[in-house]
Scaffold this active site. Structure first.
Site, mmCIF file in Angstrom:
data_model
loop_
_atom_site.group_PDB
_atom_site.id
_atom_site.type_symbol
_atom_site.label_atom_id
_atom_site.label_comp_id
_atom_site.label_asym_id
_atom_site.label_seq_id
_atom_site.Cartn_x
_atom_site.Cartn_y
_atom_site.Cartn_z
ATOM 1 N N ASP A 36 1.301 7.351 -0.480
ATOM 2 C CA ASP A 36 1.643 6.145 -1.232
ATOM 3 C C ASP A 36 0.404 5.413 -1.736
ATOM 4 O OD1 ASP A 36 0.814 5.319 1.314
ATOM 5 O OD2 ASP A 36 2.825 4.746 1.937
ATOM 6 N N GLU A 48 11.308 1.984 3.004
ATOM 7 C CA GLU A 48 11.722 0.870 3.836
ATOM 8 C C GLU A 48 13.174 1.054 4.285
ATOM 9 O OE1 GLU A 48 9.356 -0.688 4.817
ATOM 10 O OE2 GLU A 48 8.180 -1.786 3.355
ATOM 11 N N ASN A 60 9.136 -1.291 11.357
ATOM 12 C CA ASN A 60 10.551 -1.290 10.952
ATOM 13 C C ASN A 60 11.092 0.129 10.789
ATOM 14 O OD1 ASN A 60 9.265 -0.407 8.686
ATOM 15 N ND2 ASN A 60 9.961 -2.053 7.329
#
Ligand code: PGA
Length: 252
Positions: free
Chosen positions: A67, A143, A136
């Site tokens: 990324d 995400e 997370n």
């Protein structure tokens, strides 16, 4: 899934670097998927040491990073470009033309994402994909609640990720809100996946990802369905693992 628990971060870095070095020794033309963040820094240092001390050769290798931030120039020290050159590429003999990192400054980001995906395919796919895990459960910048089907795409970073990344920036408003990231599907196509976690802060999410429900709410949980995953955990990240491991091996 093979789980390796190490005594400390140094051990995690050595185990991981050995696996990557083994891959390159067996297949010098390997395509490596690389990650940024705090966790792989020790691994990259070990790879640099192996390059200098044991002639570990990257000259035929190709790399694809997971990324990059949108709107952060490659020469900005906060960019993942800068991170990779500073922490690995400048100190090894990988060819510049074989290094791929998404261009977060591209005018047409959709096109950049499609071209990145095509470049991975044209290289023959990723042999070994290195991953950290977010608090997370994100892998790359996938995400929670993103479709497992996603390929390389533009993502809006979630608040927890932005807070976690703030430690690398001097002011909170400098933390980028968007990134280009390989998708879950891109990651799952890798032949081997190497997932790393360090520190007690990752213990809960590692437990959920490896032993909980497979759900886009914990993106890393999809790795339970990959046939060839190696997880390297520093022992504080492994404290929530169950005592029994059906079909899984625990090595010390
Ligand atoms: P870290 O980040 O290695 O800095 O903990 C991992 C991630 O967010 O993927």
């Amino acid at each position: 899934m093979r789980i390796i628990v190490t005594e400390d971060y140094e051990g995690l870095s050595i185990e991981t670097a050995r696996i990557i070095a083994g891959q390159l020794a067996l297949i010098p033309r390997s395509v490596l998927g690389l990650a940024t963040g705090g966790t792989p820094l020790g691994t990259y240092q070990k790879l640099i040491d192996y390059h200098h001390q044991h002639h570990l050769d990257f000259s035929q290798a190709t790399s694809f990073n997971l990324d990059e931030y949108v709107g952060v120039a490659t020469d900005n020290p906060h960019s993942y470009h800068a991170y990779m050159f500073k922490n690995l590429f400048d100190a090894i003999n990988i060819h510049r033309k074989n290094i791929h990192i998404p261009n977060g400054m591209a005018g047409d980001l959709e096109r950049e994402c499609a071209a990145y995906e095509t470049a991975i395919e044209n290289a023959g796919g990723i042999d070994l994909q290195l991953l950290g895990i977010g608090n997370n459960g994100h892998i790359g910048f996938n995400e929670p609640d993103l479709s497992f089907e996603a390929i390389t795409h533009v993502v809006k970073l979630d608040d927890q990720t932005i807070r976690a990344n703030a430690r690398f920036f001097s002011r909170p408003e400098e933390v980028p809100q968007y990134a280009v990231s390989m998708g879950i599907k891109t990651i799952m196509r890798a032949r081997t996946i190497l997932l790393l976690a360090n520190g007690s802060g990752k213990a809960d999410v590692i437990h959920q990802a490896l032993f909980g429900e497979i759900s886009p709410r914990i993106p890393a949980s999809i790795l339970q369905l990959h046939p060839n995953v190696i997880v390297v955990l520093e022992q504080d990240a492994a404290t929530k693992l169950p005592k029994t491991y059906p079909n899984k091996f625990l090595l010390f």
